[in-house]
Design a protein around this motif. Structure first.
Motif, PDB file in Angstrom:
ATOM      1  N   ASN A  56     -38.613   6.726 -33.092  1.00 21.90           N
ATOM      2  CA  ASN A  56     -38.716   8.182 -33.757  1.00 21.90           C
ATOM      3  C   ASN A  56     -39.462   8.826 -33.072  1.00 21.90           C
ATOM      4  O   ASN A  56     -39.314  10.173 -33.066  1.00 21.90           O
ATOM      5  N   GLN A  57     -40.561   8.592 -32.987  1.00 21.58           N
ATOM      6  CA  GLN A  57     -41.803   9.356 -32.442  1.00 21.58           C
ATOM      7  C   GLN A  57     -41.424   9.587 -30.980  1.00 21.58           C
ATOM      8  O   GLN A  57     -41.682  10.911 -30.618  1.00 21.58           O
TER       9      GLN A  57
ATOM     10  N   LYS B   5     -40.042  14.205 -27.059  1.00 20.12           N
ATOM     11  CA  LYS B   5     -39.085  14.596 -26.279  1.00 20.12           C
ATOM     12  C   LYS B   5     -38.320  15.752 -26.832  1.00 20.12           C
ATOM     13  O   LYS B   5     -38.424  16.760 -25.967  1.00 20.12           O
ATOM     14  N   SER B   6     -38.166  16.012 -27.848  1.00 18.76           N
ATOM     15  CA  SER B   6     -37.266  17.177 -28.314  1.00 18.76           C
ATOM     16  C   SER B   6     -38.497  18.273 -28.567  1.00 18.76           C
ATOM     17  O   SER B   6     -38.253  19.385 -28.059  1.00 18.76           O
ATOM     18  N   ILE B   7     -39.637  17.975 -28.625  1.00 21.35           N
ATOM     19  CA  ILE B   7     -40.652  19.288 -28.841  1.00 21.35           C
ATOM     20  C   ILE B   7     -41.106  19.480 -27.264  1.00 21.35           C
ATOM     21  O   ILE B   7     -41.063  20.740 -26.943  1.00 21.35           O
TER      22      ILE B   7
ATOM     23  N   ASN C 278     -38.247  24.732 -22.550  1.00 13.90           N
ATOM     24  CA  ASN C 278     -37.248  26.044 -22.670  1.00 13.90           C
ATOM     25  C   ASN C 278     -37.957  27.312 -23.027  1.00 13.90           C
ATOM     26  O   ASN C 278     -37.503  28.454 -22.488  1.00 13.90           O
ATOM     27  N   ILE C 279     -38.940  27.352 -23.685  1.00 16.21           N
ATOM     28  CA  ILE C 279     -40.013  28.474 -24.052  1.00 16.21           C
ATOM     29  C   ILE C 279     -40.452  29.060 -22.703  1.00 16.21           C
ATOM     30  O   ILE C 279     -40.496  30.263 -22.328  1.00 16.21           O
TER      31      ILE C 279
END
Length: 67
Positions: free
Chosen positions: A41-42, A47-49, A55-56
């Motif tokens: 989960n970490q 990865k999503s962060i 993207n930003i």
């Protein structure tokens, strides 16, 4: 609980040392599976962060039309 299970199914009590070893193996198994789930989960969260920051900061500026 393990000793009671063995008594009801096999008809004899297990030695105390054997019950302790079985308990220890079960505890270590639970700790291993819990740790693997937490680490998975970490990694997914990191990865999503990182994808969000990519993207930003990607630098997608709107295309301006020249007049």
């Amino acid at each position: 609980m393990i000793d009671a299970y063995a008594l009801s199914h096999f008809g004899f009590n297990l030695p105390v040392a054997l019950v302790g070893v079985i308990d220890l193996i079960l505890i270590l198994g639970i700790i291993y599976f819990h740790t693997s789930i937490v680490l998975y989960n970490q990694k997914r969260k990191i990865k999503s962060i990182s994808e969000g920051f990519a993207n930003i900061f990607k630098g997608e500026e709107p295309v301006r039309e020249e007049k």
